[in-house]
Scaffold this active site. Sequence first.
Site, PDB file in Angstrom:
ATOM      1  N   SER A  64       0.796  -1.231   0.000  1.00 30.67           N
ATOM      2  CA  SER A  64       0.000   0.000   0.000  1.00 30.67           C
ATOM      3  C   SER A  64       0.825   1.276   0.000  1.00 30.67           C
ATOM      4  CB  SER A  64      -0.966   0.006   1.189  1.00 30.67           C
ATOM      5  OG  SER A  64      -2.022  -0.903   0.967  1.00 30.67           O
ATOM      6  N   LYS A  67       0.323   3.330  -3.019  1.00 34.22           N
ATOM      7  CA  LYS A  67      -0.840   4.200  -3.180  1.00 34.22           C
ATOM      8  C   LYS A  67      -0.451   5.671  -3.223  1.00 34.22           C
ATOM      9  CE  LYS A  67      -3.789   0.805  -0.848  1.00 34.22           C
ATOM     10  NZ  LYS A  67      -4.488   0.438   0.401  1.00 34.22           N
ATOM     11  N   TYR A 191      -4.365  -2.558  -9.757  1.00 32.95           N
ATOM     12  CA  TYR A 191      -4.152  -2.402  -8.319  1.00 32.95           C
ATOM     13  C   TYR A 191      -3.235  -3.489  -7.752  1.00 32.95           C
ATOM     14  CZ  TYR A 191      -5.133  -2.365  -3.331  1.00 32.95           C
ATOM     15  OH  TYR A 191      -5.001  -2.353  -1.961  1.00 32.95           O
ATOM     16  N   TYR A 242      -4.279   3.864   8.109  1.00 31.55           N
ATOM     17  CA  TYR A 242      -5.628   3.317   8.297  1.00 31.55           C
ATOM     18  C   TYR A 242      -6.181   3.730   9.660  1.00 31.55           C
ATOM     19  CZ  TYR A 242      -3.448   0.628   4.588  1.00 31.55           C
ATOM     20  OH  TYR A 242      -2.755   0.278   3.470  1.00 31.55           O
ATOM     21  N   VAL A 260       1.321  -3.600   3.952  1.00 29.17           N
ATOM     22  CA  VAL A 260       1.345  -4.866   4.689  1.00 29.17           C
ATOM     23  C   VAL A 260       2.575  -5.710   4.360  1.00 29.17           C
ATOM     24  CG1 VAL A 260      -1.150  -4.954   5.007  1.00 29.17           C
ATOM     25  CG2 VAL A 260      -0.122  -6.055   2.994  1.00 29.17           C
TER      26      VAL A 260
END
Length: 311
Positions: A64, A67, A191, A242, A260
């Site tokens: 991530s 992103k 993705y 998050y 992760v």
Amino acid sequence: MTDIGGIISEIAAEMATVEDRGTVASYIPPLAAIDPGHFGIAVIEADGACHVAGDADMAFSIQSVSKVFALTLALGKAGDALWKRVGREPSGSAFNSIVQLETESGVPRNPFINAGAIVVADMILSGHAPREAIGEILRFVRAVAEDDTIGIDEAVARGEQATGFRNIALANYMRAFGNLHHPVDHALGVYFHQCAIAMSCRQLAQAGRYLMMQGRVPGGGRIVSAARARRINALMMMCGHYDGSGEFAFRVGLPGKSGVGGGILAIAPGRASIAVWSPGLNERGNSKIGAVALERLVHRTGWSVFDPAAD
């Protein structure tokens, strides 16, 4: 003058003695096999000085953290129209939660949760075949890192495609609300592959320099405007970890984005671009000792954005 090299060498030695290192991401098979004993850190200062310690040159799946780069690229293509399809608020929920999509008409809270990143991938797809969109993301990452050796771990990408049922559900749900404009498998293909980009801490810190330098890279080339760099940093601060973003801001006080795979990219605006990697995760899916290492780095350097008087 602060001895950054000495500080990160000390931190790496301290992290080597930590016994509770968290748990690796077992739901993606290639990540489940990674030794949680790894730890790397790289710091690139505004003057270009690079300091590394531990496993700083070992490649890992950035997951991530990608992103941040996908968002930068999508903003370059769509501008502020992006915010009509993705919000800018913390989610307060797990990174793969589907709950808020029901009550908020398929519009994800922010671009750093999985649903938001899938919409961003859908926007990058505009006018492209999936392979072309994946190539565009990879070229951008290579460009900002100034390293053409960076690639995609195809085994990780296949593992994500084989096990990403919740992401498939998120994508179909948003498609039902009309917030995904391309076939679900195309957006997910982009993705999954962006998440499977493999980088070392050194390469990741290199790639983050434009966010440290008000949108520029060394030599003066502009990647984004200073205002856009500031806003991406703001989103990293609020949403980059998050439902653990508040805790990270409280303890570290830097914009940061976790993955992760155990990596974290952190930005000390005007001072440094920082990457840490330790594959063991805490209960919220963020690198357990990576966050500890960053907290210690900020404590010893005074680089928190809430301490502007630091040297």
